[in-house]
Design an enzyme around this catalytic site. Structure first.
Site, mmCIF file in Angstrom:
data_model
loop_
_atom_site.group_PDB
_atom_site.id
_atom_site.type_symbol
_atom_site.label_atom_id
_atom_site.label_comp_id
_atom_site.label_asym_id
_atom_site.label_seq_id
_atom_site.Cartn_x
_atom_site.Cartn_y
_atom_site.Cartn_z
ATOM 1 C CG ASP A 1 71.735 5.339 58.030
ATOM 2 O OD1 ASP A 1 70.795 4.937 58.733
ATOM 3 O OD2 ASP A 1 71.953 6.553 57.834
ATOM 4 C CD GLU A 2 72.004 5.955 64.066
ATOM 5 O OE1 GLU A 2 72.527 6.681 64.902
ATOM 6 O OE2 GLU A 2 70.939 6.240 63.469
#
Length: 350
Positions: A96-97
């Site tokens: 997610d990053e």
């Protein structure tokens, strides 16, 4: 991404929307750990890495959801596709990053802020999720900026503001400074970036070792690390922490079989073969050991992975042992076959 796992669950299940939910381990038995909490749950003080039992105490009505990593990986892949519309210089940190270097702007937009806006908008329209972005001159400051106005935030820290921003930043907010290091800094009366700047590089190295050099530079807003789109994966792993201590060899072997299947599936997905299998065991008293076996040729077949891990486990003399965690790691990949594998040990939280 904003509360990524929880946001995906709320997107996919109407009954979870606007409710406090936790993706992670159940509070039953010894209890698991919170992987991600929805923003509704965070209002009660629930945070990632918190014991699930504590989360239940803070919010008795919280809903616990078992993670669906296959779904999160699929969504992550679609997010990366959106990134690639603007740049190929992408360094994933997790599902997610990621860091993006938009120096070479595929669409000729000419503004990093505008690129961030377009990426956020595409994620919202196409995936019904929100993301927060930090825009700055280097990785460290951009990372800090991305956390400043969540959810759905966009923070820009321009070149002329970087040094003043770092001077005012609390040491607890420094990316990479954990609880123990932050406490050590406070004991030395170092509370902000400005305090760190007062010390010579040699003094910081004396107190913090090699990391002192990094703190010296970053307190001045200096971070020359490039975005690395092709970081090599040197190992691939899966592990599980159990709700109750395993005491029967049959239970241990059964759980090891599940973990072996997870590792096998990941090897197939990323088309990897390795020569070394490592078994990780953590006992009820938190003592941890590892045992490894290497092969002359790279392998990726499930029977070999399971039989080898089981043999390593049985060789540790299981009688009167209580096991809280088991894990399997594959490493020593065949030459030219390293790649972007999922973050190791994701199952350890559950």
């Amino acid at each position: 991404m904003d509360a990524f796992y929880a946001s995906v669950e709320q997107r996919d299940h109407v009954e979870y929307r606007n409710k406090p939910i936790v993706v992670g381990g159940s509070p039953e038995g010894r209890g698991g750990v919170v992987a991600t909490a929805s923003y509704e749950a965070r209002k009660f003080g629930i945070r990632s890495a918190m014991p699930s039992k504590k989360a239940l105490e803070l919010c008795p009505e919280v809903i616990f959801i078992r993670p669906r990593f296959d779904v999160y990986q699929q969504v992550s892949g679609k997010i990366r596709e959106i990134f690639r519309r603007h740049t190929d210089m992408i360094e994933p940190l997790s599902l997610d990053e990621a860091f993006l270097d938009v120096t070479e702007d595929k669409q000729g937009i000419g503004s990093a802020i505008e690129i961030a806006k377009q990426i956020k908008q595409a994620i919202k329209e196409e995936l019904q999720l929100t993301a927060s972005a930090g825009v700055s001159i280097n990785k460290f400051v951009a990372k800090i900026a991305s956390d400043m106005n969540k959810p759905d935030g966009l923070t820009f820290i321009g070149p002329s503001k970087v040094e003043a921003f770092m001077e005012g930043l609390a040491v607890e907010k420094f990316f990479g400074v954990g609880r123990v290091t932050a406490e050590k800094m406070r004991n030395l009366n170092l509370h902000t970036g400005a305090d760190l700047k007062k010390l010579a590089e040699a003094e910081l190295v004396k107190h913090f070792g090699k990391a002192g050099r990094f703190y010296y530079k970053i307190s001045r807003g200096i971070d020359d690390r490039p975005v690395q789109p092709h970081r090599e994966t040197k190992s691939l792993a899966a592990e599980d922490t159990f709700a109750y201590d395993l005491t029967l060899p049959a239970e241990m072997i059964g759980e090891l079989d599940k973990i072996a299947r997870t590792v096998y599936d990941r090897l197939q997905r990323y088309k990897l073969k390795g020569r070394t299998i490592t078994l990780k065991i953590k006992y009820s008293d938190f003592k941890q050991i590892t045992r490894s076996r290497s092969f002359p040729e790279p392998m990726d077949d499930l029977p070999t992975i399971f039989r080898t891990a089981a043999g390593l486990l049985e060789a540790t003399e299981l009688e009167n042992k209580k096991i809280r965690l088991l894990g399997i790691t594959i490493s020593n990949f065949e030459e030219g076959k390293t790649g972007q594998a999922p973050p190791s040990g994701q199952l350890e939280l559950f």
